[in-house]
Design a protein around this motif. Structure first.
Motif, PDB file in Angstrom:
ATOM      1  N   ASN A  29       0.878  -1.179   0.000  1.00 51.97           N
ATOM      2  CA  ASN A  29       0.000   0.000   0.000  1.00 51.97           C
ATOM      3  C   ASN A  29       0.911   1.223   0.000  1.00 51.97           C
ATOM      4  O   ASN A  29       1.264   1.771   1.043  1.00 51.97           O
ATOM      5  N   PHE A  32      -0.397   4.549   1.574  1.00 54.99           N
ATOM      6  CA  PHE A  32      -0.255   4.613   3.026  1.00 54.99           C
ATOM      7  C   PHE A  32       1.199   4.867   3.400  1.00 54.99           C
ATOM      8  O   PHE A  32       1.506   5.679   4.265  1.00 54.99           O
ATOM      9  N   GLN A  33       2.110   4.150   2.719  1.00 57.46           N
ATOM     10  CA  GLN A  33       3.524   4.261   3.079  1.00 57.46           C
ATOM     11  C   GLN A  33       4.037   5.681   2.875  1.00 57.46           C
ATOM     12  O   GLN A  33       4.824   6.185   3.671  1.00 57.46           O
ATOM     13  N   TRP A  36       2.952   7.660   5.674  1.00 61.51           N
ATOM     14  CA  TRP A  36       3.742   7.310   6.863  1.00 61.51           C
ATOM     15  C   TRP A  36       5.115   7.994   6.831  1.00 61.51           C
ATOM     16  O   TRP A  36       5.599   8.486   7.835  1.00 61.51           O
ATOM     17  N   TRP A  37       5.722   8.020   5.647  1.00 62.88           N
ATOM     18  CA  TRP A  37       7.030   8.684   5.529  1.00 62.88           C
ATOM     19  C   TRP A  37       6.905  10.173   5.870  1.00 62.88           C
ATOM     20  O   TRP A  37       7.782  10.730   6.513  1.00 62.88           O
ATOM     21  N   PHE A  39       4.627  11.426   7.868  1.00 55.67           N
ATOM     22  CA  PHE A  39       4.400  11.443   9.319  1.00 55.67           C
ATOM     23  C   PHE A  39       5.742  11.278  10.067  1.00 55.67           C
ATOM     24  O   PHE A  39       6.014  11.981  11.032  1.00 55.67           O
ATOM     25  N   GLU A  40       6.577  10.359   9.545  1.00 51.86           N
ATOM     26  CA  GLU A  40       7.889  10.146  10.179  1.00 51.86           C
ATOM     27  C   GLU A  40       8.717  11.423  10.176  1.00 51.86           C
ATOM     28  O   GLU A  40       9.363  11.750  11.163  1.00 51.86           O
ATOM     29  N   ARG A  41       8.674  12.147   9.041  1.00 52.02           N
ATOM     30  CA  ARG A  41       9.432  13.408   8.956  1.00 52.02           C
ATOM     31  C   ARG A  41       8.961  14.380  10.026  1.00 52.02           C
ATOM     32  O   ARG A  41       9.755  15.030  10.699  1.00 52.02           O
ATOM     33  N   VAL A  43       7.441  13.616  12.851  1.00 50.71           N
ATOM     34  CA  VAL A  43       7.800  13.097  14.184  1.00 50.71           C
ATOM     35  C   VAL A  43       9.273  13.394  14.488  1.00 50.71           C
ATOM     36  O   VAL A  43       9.614  13.836  15.590  1.00 50.71           O
ATOM     37  N   TRP A  44      10.152  13.197  13.495  1.00 49.73           N
ATOM     38  CA  TRP A  44      11.579  13.503  13.734  1.00 49.73           C
ATOM     39  C   TRP A  44      11.763  14.985  14.048  1.00 49.73           C
ATOM     40  O   TRP A  44      12.575  15.348  14.899  1.00 49.73           O
ATOM     41  N   PHE A  47      10.676  15.498  17.558  1.00 48.34           N
ATOM     42  CA  PHE A  47      11.710  14.986  18.467  1.00 48.34           C
ATOM     43  C   PHE A  47      12.837  16.017  18.622  1.00 48.34           C
ATOM     44  O   PHE A  47      13.337  16.254  19.717  1.00 48.34           O
ATOM     45  N   PHE A 156       3.902  16.122  42.314  1.00 49.08           N
ATOM     46  CA  PHE A 156       2.690  16.168  41.483  1.00 49.08           C
ATOM     47  C   PHE A 156       2.887  17.059  40.260  1.00 49.08           C
ATOM     48  O   PHE A 156       3.177  18.240  40.404  1.00 49.08           O
ATOM     49  N   PRO A 157       2.701  16.518  39.058  1.00 46.24           N
ATOM     50  CA  PRO A 157       2.773  17.371  37.876  1.00 46.24           C
ATOM     51  C   PRO A 157       1.648  18.411  37.901  1.00 46.24           C
ATOM     52  O   PRO A 157       0.590  18.171  38.476  1.00 46.24           O
TER      53      PRO A 157
END
Lengths: 180, 152
Positions: A29, A32-33, A36-37, A39-41, A43-44, A47, A156-157
């Motif tokens: 698929n 989708f991939q 996802w790539w 989304f990964e960018r 997320v990095w 981070f 306590f937070p």
């Protein structure tokens, strides 16, 4: 007679590549991939932002986490962002006007003890008195500068308000954000 | 607080699932020493945050049950919904087809022609021209479908 197994006919449900009889059921698929790539960018990047914020002190224990509040007779150094279960120090530096007849009386609100988790106070006060939603510590003192440190370990937070007031001086109201 | 014990365990588990998914799959049947370090280090660091100051047996039991429950729920959702399965495992990806490399897939997944040839050799294929299709499976292995005789 033995129990019959539950069955259903095999269907060609996995998408194939290739044509005719030589097609192979791979189930790729790519749409989708590619999402996802992307989304990964993201997320990095997130981070990286988290790491930079951490180094700067936005998550506590760094340059931006340090705060200072002053009144004529008291300088209060503390961490505006602290981490739960992690030591932090509140330093009170008193001026000459805070010393009356060889004594300093300083009031700290209950929140310093409970949510901000006061562990120790150095030096030990000559006297402690509870009341008015807090604790009033009395220290023997000679001349300024006089320094008292309160070791904290927030449990306590959340955002916690606190008040510190030296006898005969303005009160300092502050907030500490405790991150989990 | 007891609730925090459960929340920390659930967060630790889900965060690790995300991390492992983001760090990506590498081709190969076994973990390399490099990946061993990653797995143990991530696990150890997560543990410090999950346990916190509450090192009691009851906390440990509650956290183990929480992680088991999270795992069960994820496995159940994965079984019921294809999109969850894809989210958790990713999609199989074609690396080579019709004598063409999928260049973007190779670069994004950090796979070289050597990696594909490694797997092909294991099946007695002598060179890349003997491969019909190469697929990076969602569990990280490269599957090789050899070119059938007389097909070239």
């Amino acid at each position: 007679m033995g129990a019959q197994p539950f069955t259903s006919p095999v269907e060609d449900s996995v998408p194939k590549v290739g044509e005719g009889e030589k097609a192979i059921a791979v189930g790729e698929n790519l749409e989708f991939q590619r999402k996802w790539w992307r989304f990964e960018r993201v997320v990095w990047a997130v981070f990286l932002v988290i790491l930079v914020c951490d180094v700067m002190g936005l998550l506590g224990r760094g340059w931006l986490a340090k705060a200072k509040a002053t009144t004529p007779e008291l300088t209060l150094d503390y961490e505006r962002v602290a981490r739960a279960g992690t030591p932090s120090v509140m330093t009170l530096t008193f001026g000459d006007g805070a010393i009356h007849e060889g004594k300093i009386r300083v009031y700290v609100s209950d929140s310093v003890v409970k949510p901000l988790g006061a562990q120790r106070i150095a030096p030990q006060p000559a006297m402690s008195m509870v009341g008015d939603g807090g604790i009033t510590y009395t220290f023997d003192a000679s001349r300024a500068p006089a320094v008292v440190q309160i070791a904290l370990e927030p449990s306590f937070p959340g955002v916690h308000d606190f008040t510190v007031k030296v006898e005969g001086d303005q009160e300092i109201d502050g907030k500490v954000l405790v991150v989990p | 607080m007891a609730l925090f014990v459960v929340l920390r365990a659930a967060f630790g588990y889900l965060f690790l699932v995300l991390m492992v998914r983001i760090v990506g799959r590498r081709p190969g049947k076994q973990l390399t020493p490099f990946e061993f370090v990653l797995v143990f280090y991530l696990g150890g660091l997560t543990l410090t945050g999950m346990v916190g100051v509450e090192a009691s047996l009851s906390s440990a039991v509650v956290q183990i049950i929480t992680v088991a429950l999270c795992h069960y729920v994820l496995a159940e959702l994965r079984f019921r919904y294809d999109w969850v399965a894809q989210l958790l495992d990713g999609s199989p990806l074609i690396l080579l087809e019709k004598k063409q490399w999928r260049t973007k897939t190779l670069s994004k997944m950090g796979i070289q022609d050597d990696d594909v040839m490694d797997m092909a050799r294991g099946q007695g294929i002598k060179d890349l021209s003997g491969i019909k299709t190469a697929v990076l499976e969602s569990f990280g292995e490269i599957t090789i479908v050899p070119e059938e005789e007389g097909e070239e």
